[in-house]
Design a protein around this motif. Sequence first.
Motif, short mmCIF file in Angstrom:
data_model
loop_
_atom_site.label_atom_id
_atom_site.label_comp_id
_atom_site.label_asym_id
_atom_site.label_seq_id
_atom_site.Cartn_x
_atom_site.Cartn_y
_atom_site.Cartn_z
N LYS A 1 0.84 -1.22 0.00
CA LYS A 1 0.00 0.00 0.00
C LYS A 1 0.86 1.26 0.00
O LYS A 1 0.49 2.27 -0.56
CB LYS A 1 -0.89 0.03 1.25
CG LYS A 1 -2.14 -0.81 1.13
CD LYS A 1 -3.00 -0.61 2.38
CE LYS A 1 -4.13 -1.61 2.41
NZ LYS A 1 -4.70 -1.77 3.76
N GLY A 2 2.02 1.16 0.63
CA GLY A 2 2.89 2.34 0.75
C GLY A 2 3.68 2.62 -0.52
O GLY A 2 4.36 3.64 -0.61
N MET A 3 3.61 1.71 -1.50
CA MET A 3 4.39 1.93 -2.73
C MET A 3 3.67 2.90 -3.66
O MET A 3 2.45 3.04 -3.61
CB MET A 3 4.64 0.58 -3.44
CG MET A 3 5.58 -0.31 -2.66
SD MET A 3 5.88 -1.90 -3.48
CE MET A 3 6.90 -1.42 -4.87
N ARG A 4 4.46 3.53 -4.52
CA ARG A 4 3.88 4.52 -5.45
C ARG A 4 2.98 3.83 -6.47
O ARG A 4 3.24 2.70 -6.89
CB ARG A 4 5.01 5.23 -6.21
CG ARG A 4 5.71 6.27 -5.40
CD ARG A 4 6.49 7.21 -6.31
NE ARG A 4 7.73 6.59 -6.79
CZ ARG A 4 8.91 6.78 -6.21
NH1 ARG A 4 9.02 7.51 -5.13
NH2 ARG A 4 10.00 6.21 -6.71
N GLU A 5 1.96 4.55 -6.93
CA GLU A 5 1.06 4.08 -7.99
C GLU A 5 1.91 3.66 -9.21
O GLU A 5 2.83 4.37 -9.59
CB GLU A 5 0.14 5.27 -8.34
CG GLU A 5 -0.91 5.01 -9.39
CD GLU A 5 -2.16 4.35 -8.82
OE1 GLU A 5 -2.38 4.46 -7.59
OE2 GLU A 5 -2.88 3.72 -9.60
N GLY A 6 1.60 2.51 -9.78
CA GLY A 6 2.31 2.07 -10.99
C GLY A 6 3.59 1.28 -10.70
O GLY A 6 4.21 0.74 -11.62
N VAL B 1 6.08 -1.80 -9.45
CA VAL B 1 6.01 -3.22 -9.80
C VAL B 1 6.76 -4.05 -8.76
O VAL B 1 7.86 -3.66 -8.34
CB VAL B 1 6.65 -3.46 -11.20
CG1 VAL B 1 6.63 -4.95 -11.56
CG2 VAL B 1 5.93 -2.65 -12.28
N VAL B 2 6.15 -5.16 -8.37
CA VAL B 2 6.85 -6.13 -7.51
C VAL B 2 6.95 -7.44 -8.31
O VAL B 2 5.95 -7.93 -8.82
CB VAL B 2 6.06 -6.42 -6.20
CG1 VAL B 2 6.76 -7.51 -5.38
CG2 VAL B 2 5.91 -5.15 -5.37
N VAL B 3 8.16 -7.97 -8.45
CA VAL B 3 8.32 -9.29 -9.06
C VAL B 3 8.79 -10.23 -7.95
O VAL B 3 9.86 -10.02 -7.36
CB VAL B 3 9.34 -9.27 -10.23
CG1 VAL B 3 9.41 -10.65 -10.88
CG2 VAL B 3 8.96 -8.23 -11.27
N PRO C 1 0.57 -16.71 -6.87
CA PRO C 1 1.45 -17.55 -7.68
C PRO C 1 0.88 -17.83 -9.07
O PRO C 1 -0.29 -18.17 -9.20
CB PRO C 1 1.56 -18.85 -6.87
CG PRO C 1 1.24 -18.45 -5.48
CD PRO C 1 0.24 -17.34 -5.59
N GLY C 2 1.73 -17.65 -10.08
CA GLY C 2 1.32 -17.94 -11.45
C GLY C 2 0.54 -16.80 -12.10
O GLY C 2 0.14 -16.92 -13.26
N GLU C 3 0.32 -15.70 -11.38
CA GLU C 3 -0.52 -14.62 -11.91
C GLU C 3 0.21 -13.28 -11.90
O GLU C 3 1.13 -13.07 -11.12
CB GLU C 3 -1.77 -14.43 -11.03
CG GLU C 3 -2.58 -15.69 -10.76
CD GLU C 3 -3.37 -16.15 -11.97
OE1 GLU C 3 -3.62 -15.32 -12.86
OE2 GLU C 3 -3.71 -17.34 -12.02
N ILE C 4 -0.29 -12.37 -12.74
CA ILE C 4 0.11 -10.95 -12.63
C ILE C 4 -1.16 -10.22 -12.20
O ILE C 4 -2.19 -10.30 -12.87
CB ILE C 4 0.61 -10.40 -13.98
CG1 ILE C 4 1.86 -11.15 -14.44
CG2 ILE C 4 0.91 -8.90 -13.85
CD1 ILE C 4 2.45 -10.69 -15.76
N VAL C 5 -1.11 -9.58 -11.03
CA VAL C 5 -2.31 -8.92 -10.51
C VAL C 5 -1.97 -7.47 -10.14
O VAL C 5 -0.79 -7.13 -9.98
CB VAL C 5 -2.86 -9.65 -9.25
CG1 VAL C 5 -3.38 -11.03 -9.61
CG2 VAL C 5 -1.83 -9.74 -8.14
N SER C 6 -3.01 -6.68 -10.02
CA SER C 6 -2.81 -5.29 -9.59
C SER C 6 -3.54 -5.10 -8.27
O SER C 6 -4.73 -5.41 -8.16
CB SER C 6 -3.38 -4.36 -10.67
OG SER C 6 -3.21 -3.04 -10.25
N LYS C 7 -2.81 -4.66 -7.25
CA LYS C 7 -3.42 -4.41 -5.94
C LYS C 7 -2.87 -3.10 -5.39
O LYS C 7 -1.65 -2.89 -5.43
CB LYS C 7 -3.10 -5.54 -4.96
CG LYS C 7 -3.78 -6.86 -5.33
CD LYS C 7 -3.49 -7.95 -4.32
CE LYS C 7 -4.00 -9.29 -4.82
NZ LYS C 7 -3.57 -10.42 -4.00
#
Length: 408
Positions: free
Chosen positions: A276-281, A283-285, A300-306
Amino acid sequence: MIIGIPREIASGERRVAITPDAARELVSDGHGLHVEAGAGSQAGFADADYEAAGARIAADAAALYAVAETVLRVRAPQGHEVAALRPGTVLISFLRPLDEPELSARLAERGITAFSIELMPRITRAQSMDALSSQATVAGYRAVLVAAELLPRMFPMLVTAAGTISPARVFVIGAGVAGLQAIATARRLGALVEAYDTRAAAAEQVESLGARFVELALDAGDAEDAGGYARAQTEEFYERQRKLMAERAAASDVVITTALVPGRRAPLLLDEDGVKGMREGSVVVDLAAENGGNCACTEPGEIVSKHGVTLVGDTNLPSALPVNASQMYSKNLLTFLRHLVTEGRIVIDLGDEITKGTLVAHDGKVVNETVRARLEPAESAESAKPAEHGEADKPAERSEAVKGEEAG
Ligand code: NAD
């Protein structure tokens, strides 16, 4: 000896265990090599390339397993593939024996001699057989490219007539094989890179790649075991680490997490508040996705936006670069097989550290003590209530991850 190379059937798997170049070497060693039709096609290796290397093409898996005395593969065999292996066959593959010990038990019951490539000891002599390292190298590189693709900004600093573009900030958690490769790749793309690892030895390696090692006011104690792997820390340590990781993540555009502790669920290092504290846009891999994930929001296995952050939970990044991933894996297997073979046959010498370390099933028994220990509690827990989440939850957590992977 007749060696068989099946076509990998796991969803999304594009690697092949043996490339045509390695096939040529096995044939010149005097082995008969049978390759299932299409086995290398997803990595760009045609059946004709294998034939040119001296291999024979088996029309299908049944034809292959009917003749193979030794089977080399990438992914653990699935149910019907285990049933297709003839008793007495030698199998060399990734087998996830600590996560799925039941597979080792099934292989033992079927009379298969199975070597698990992920149990390769971390000793200098075995470096060229270490497939965890070779595949982690590919994954670390790929993770940065995936992040760069998803990030809505560029990596390098640019000074142009249209203004100055500031460099992207990348934070790498875990500076082992994958992490160091991610650092090197992100640096090549021009990002400003920071990294953290509990092992003190990692600091110098991080700095030698032009990244900043993040010093945390946290005492990781004796963080490294005799094999060079990280030791698990206490839950209090992880709690404090999560707070500090969240601070660094908030100042970053990309977070790449690679932290693993062998035989355990991956430590949770970035919680939901951290995301939540990360900037809009941003990316975490999460390279630990297959082992439960370092980030609480990973699927796991997905790319999601939260919370405005893109989270990548790809569990098989090496497969996206199947040419080099197969080339490296194939070299690991070739070296390992040559290590095992004397006068054309595989000889099980339990006095040898590499053979003993990797052998999981032999003579109808699960022979690796750690794998056996994993089976025992699982058997007795069968009738008991499922464990609460914590360290003891690893097998259940991981099978969830595998489900995600199959779905993805
Ligand atoms: P790994 O995949 O098990 O773990 C990845 C990294 O996560 C490690 O560097 C580990 O220290 C780190 N980590 C664990 N908990 C952490 C936490 N709470 N916070 C931050 N980081 C955490 O390990 P790996 O990358 O395969 O290898 C680890 C070490 O072993 C490296 O130093 C590597 O050079 C060495 N190695 C030696 C050999 C050999 O001698 N044959 C082979 C491969 C790797």
